[in-house]
Structure formats: structure tokens, C-alpha cells
Write a protein that holds these residues in place. Structure first.
Motif, short mmCIF file in Angstrom:
data_model
loop_
_atom_site.label_atom_id
_atom_site.label_comp_id
_atom_site.label_asym_id
_atom_site.label_seq_id
_atom_site.Cartn_x
_atom_site.Cartn_y
_atom_site.Cartn_z
N GLN A 289 16.46 59.30 110.69
CA GLN A 289 17.73 58.93 110.36
C GLN A 289 18.68 59.13 111.53
OE1 GLN A 289 19.45 61.23 107.26
NE2 GLN A 289 19.28 63.09 107.84
N SER A 290 18.46 60.09 112.53
CA SER A 290 19.30 60.30 113.71
C SER A 290 19.03 59.25 114.98
CB SER A 290 19.53 61.68 113.88
OG SER A 290 18.05 62.09 114.38
N VAL A 291 17.92 58.61 114.82
CA VAL A 291 17.38 57.98 115.99
C VAL A 291 18.47 57.04 116.62
CG1 VAL A 291 16.50 55.70 114.68
CG2 VAL A 291 15.37 56.68 116.87
N GLY A 292 19.47 56.43 115.92
CA GLY A 292 20.47 55.65 116.46
C GLY A 292 21.66 56.38 117.04
N ASP A 293 21.76 57.78 117.00
CA ASP A 293 22.91 58.61 117.09
C ASP A 293 22.69 58.88 118.57
OD1 ASP A 293 23.56 58.35 114.72
OD2 ASP A 293 22.95 60.50 114.15
#
Length: 450
Positions: free
Chosen positions: A351-355
Motif C-alpha cells: 500500500q505504500s509503493v506510491g509514497d
């Protein structure tokens, strides 16, 4: 002196965490048993490993990793080797040859600096894709091989209703984190297993002190073990047991203890196998799924792993093969829910891959110009989509072919495709120089470079 200071700091952290969260550490220590027990038991029953030696040396590995790293770093079976050994009825010599081959290969990769180089050049979305695919594979395995074959109400000590009850309790513990889920569920499972074992296998004549014996593979065992089992295991160990572990550890434990390096983890895996496999112990590695599972059930320090290691060591030295009937009858319904929870926890890292701070930084740099601000936001969305696609392609390759190497290759092809498209766009607009100057911005944000 640096090593002494490191060990002192880690020991103080382990003791402090154990004193403040004893039940959570005990519960977290059991978070990876869903991966360990089925493979270890199956290999022991087929004569592919020596169970007492496996318990002794995996226990020692647990103790070492807990004391040295200070995080709940698991000791897991090498899954590809285990799968081949079980399906092809490997002898101990063949299994040990596979484990020793892996030990030599990983030692060479660590000593040469190859693992450190891979950690620098492999994009973050691909590493996260390996982690997400491992988490999803765990959940699929839990449902298809552990829970789905069960009946709804029979047998009385292991059925789908028991699995539903365990799942409902899992939801409750998510609302009340202080409840040591794994500890309570595992204790219930042992009681149910012991009740059946006492009536069907009351004898414990196999119990006794462990007498180590050396296993020396012959030439044929080396060929079979290295080609049939070690080669498929190498990419899985490199990607999931080393690169993904260090990435997940830095996410879950950003401050203390210090994040293990890929080289250090590689040496840990290599040495464990180069020692234990001469005595018939199961080939072992670390794994991101185990880290996620133990963290999910409460482990926050290496003390949880030290406790588990001591239990394994004592069982291996004193009980040995006599523990197999008890572990065989552990309810698969309870084990399946524990594996399911660990898989979901691991898949969450995606879920944090785009952060990324560099993404927001470039939006802020747009200044007061409203048009530039809109363009910056558009670039942010484009970057997020790029990262997500690289990760999802990696996941698709891993799950579709059940091979991390295929997923890694697919993700890298997609990654380079995006990178070329960025370069072509810059070339078209005469911004090739600007593009290179902003490598830490546009390209690295989209592609997730380290």
C-alpha cells in the motif's frame, strides 16, 4: 568495540521489550509456525531430514538472530528445496547437498558484494512486489491446502467451524491488540492435538538425548540436490529471504534496532546451512513472510525469537522424533487462520509503493503558479501509477508461474519500459539534460529507484 556496543544495545532493547510486553513477545514467537510445521513434519516423515538436528540447529539460529539483530527475524524452511524434497522423496544426502550448495552460493554472493549491489539497483516496487506476492501466496495456500479440505463439523477437533471461530477471534484481537492471539490459538491447538495423540499414540519411547551424526552426500546426491532443488531455490532466497527481508525490516523497525544489511543477512543464511546441513538439519533461510507474521502477532524484538529458539533446542536435545505425532495432529483449521493472517500482514506493505517524499517535494516546488501546480499533481498521479504497475506486474509474474525469478524478470522489463518511455518523452521535448538532472525526481519517483 563496535560489535560489543551493538550487542549491548540490542540486548538492552530485547530485555526492555520483553519486560514491558511479555505476552506479546511470546505470541509473536509463534507467528511463523504455519510455514515451519507443515514442511518440517512432511520432510521428517519422508526421511529427507533429521528432525532432532533440525530442531537443534534451527533453534541455535533463532537464538543467534534474536541476540544479534534484535528483531523478530524468522528461521524458515527453504521452500523450493522442501517442495522438491517432498515431491521426489529426497534422501537425507540429497537434501543436505541442496542445502550445502545454497550455503556456498549465498556465501559467495555475500562475500563478493553482489547482494549489496542488488539491494542498490533493484527498484523498490519490484521488492514490494515480491513481498506482496509472497503474502498472497500464503493466503492462497492457507485456504486451499489447510482450510478448504476440511469438513464443516467433522472431525470434531478440526473443521471449518473451528476455523471460523479462530477467524472471528482474529477480528476481535485486531480491535484489542493486547490479546496474544497466536499464543492463545497455539495453546488451544496443542490441547486438541494432545487429546487425540494420547489415545492413538500414547508411547513416547522415541524420546531420548540427541546423538548427532554426520551426513556426507555422495556424488549422485550432489548432482541431484544442486540441479533439482538448489537452482530453483537461489532466486527465492535472494529476493524474498534477503532483499525483501531487509526492505520490510526497515519499514517495520525504522529507528531501532539498526536495519540488517543484505550482506549480513546473506552470511547468516549461508553459515546456518554450511553448519547444520552436515548433521542432517533442514535447509533454512529467513523470510519476509515470517517477519510479517511474527510482527502481526505481537513480536517487536529479538527476545521472541530467542525464546522460540530455546524451546526448539530443548525439544531437539531431549524429545526429538517423539514430538512428530503431536505436531501431526495440530488442527489445520487453526494453523490455516494463522497463516492467512500472516499473509495479509505481508501483502499490506504494497500500500505504500506510491509514497515518497520526493513526489510531494516536486509538487511543492511548483510554487504559486496554479498551472504548474496542476501539472505537478498530474505528474504525481502518473508516478504513482507507474510504481503500482511495476509492482503489480511483478506480483502477477510470481503468482502466475509460482516463481519469484519470473516475477522479478517481468517487473524489471516493465521498469525499463517505463524508463525508456520517460527518456523518449524528454528527447521529444528537448529536455534530455533536464531529465538527467532530475534523476532523483521524475525517473526515480516513477520507477522507485533506491
Amino acid at each position: 568495540m563496535a560489535l560489543r556496543q551493538h550487542l549491548r544495545a540490542v540486548t538492552e532493547y530485547n530485555i526492555r521489550t520483553l519486560q514491558t510486553s511479555l505476552l506479546a513477545e511470546l505470541s509473536g514467537a509463534l507467528g511463523d509456525l504455519g510455514t515451519l510445521l507443515p514442511l518440517m513434519i512432511a520432510m521428517a516423515l519422508r526421511g529427507s531430514i533429521d528432525l532432532p538436528a533440525t530442531l537443534v540447529f534451527s533453534g541455535l539460529a533463532n537464538i543467534f538472530t534474536g541476540v544479534y539483530y534484535g528483531i523478530p527475524l524468522p528461521v524458515q524452511p527453504m521452500k523450493a528445496i522442501a517442495a522438491v524434497a517432498i515431491s521426489q522423496n529426497f534422501s537425507k544426502q540429497e537434501t543436505m547437498a541442496a542445502g550445502l550448495t545454497m550455503g556456498i552460493a549465498v556465501f559467495a554472493l555475500s562475500a563478493s558484494g553482489t547482494l549489496s549491489w542488488l539491494n542498490r539497483v533493484v527498484p523498490v516496487p519490484i521488492v514490494k512486489g515480491i513481498q506482496v506476492s509472497a503474502g498472497l501466496a500464503l493466503t492462497i495456500s492457507a485456504g486451499s491446502s489447510m482450510i478448504q479440505p476440511l469438513g464443516w463439523i467433522t472431525p470434531g477437533n478440526d473443521n471449518r467451524l473451528l476455523a471460523l471461530a479462530a477467524f472471528a477471534f482474529l477480528i476481535i484481537t485486531a480491535l484489542i491488540p493486547r490479546l496474544p492471539y497466536a499464543l492463545l490459538v497455539f495453546s488451544l491447538g496443542l490441547v486438541l492435538a494432545a487429546a487425540i495423540t494420547s489415545t492413538t499414540s500414547p508411547s513416547i519411547s522415541q524420546a531420548g538425548l540427541w546423538h548427532p551424526s554426520i551426513v556426507i552426500p555422495n556424488a549422485q546426491a550432489w548432482r541431484t540436490g544442486a540441479i533439482d532443488a538448489a537452482i530453483p531455490q537461489l532466486p527465492l532466497t535472494t529476493l524474498n529471504s534477503i532483499l525483501a527481508v531487509t526492505s520490510l525490516a526497515s519499514t517495520l523497525f525504522p529507528n531501532f534496532p539498526p536495519t540488517p544489511t543484505t550482506t549480513s543477512i546473506g552470511f547468516s543464511v549461508a553459515l546456518a546451512n554450511l553448519v547444520g546441513c552436515w548433521f542432517g538439519a533442514m535447509p533454512i533461510c529467513h523470510g519476509s513472510g515470517g517477519v510479517a507474521g511474527q510482527y502481526r502477532f505481537g513480536a517487536r524484538s529479538g527476545s521472541s525469537i530467542v525464546i522460540l529458539g530455546i524451546v526448539k533446542l530443548v525439544l531437539g536435545l531431549t524429545v526429538g522424533e517423539a514430538v512428530v505425532p503431536l505436531l501431526q495432529r495440530f488442527p489445520r483449521s487453526l494453523l490455516g487462520v494463522m497463516v492467512l493472517a500472516a499473509g495479509v500482514e505481508l501483502a499490506k506493505v504494497g500500500q505504500s509503493v506510491g509514497d515518497g517524499e520526493e513526489v510531494w517535494g516536486r509538487v511543492d516546488e511548483a510554487g504559486d503558479d496554479e498551472r504548474a501546480g496542476h501539472e505537478g499533481k498530474g505528474k504525481v498521479e502518473e508516478e504513482r501509477k507507474g510504481r503500482w504497475m511495476v509492482m503489480l506486474v511483478t506480483v502477477a509474474g510470481c503468482l502466475a508461474f509460482k516463481n519469484d525469478a519470473v516475477g522479478f524478470s517481468a517487473g524489471m522489463v516493465w521498469y525499463w519500459g517505463l524508463r525508456v518511455s520517460i527518456w523518449v518523452e524528454h528527447l521529444r521535448h528537448g529536455r534530455v539534460r533536464l531529465g538527467h538532472e532530475r534523476r532523483g525526481g521524475e525517473e526515480s519517483a516513477i520507477l522507485g529507484s533506491r
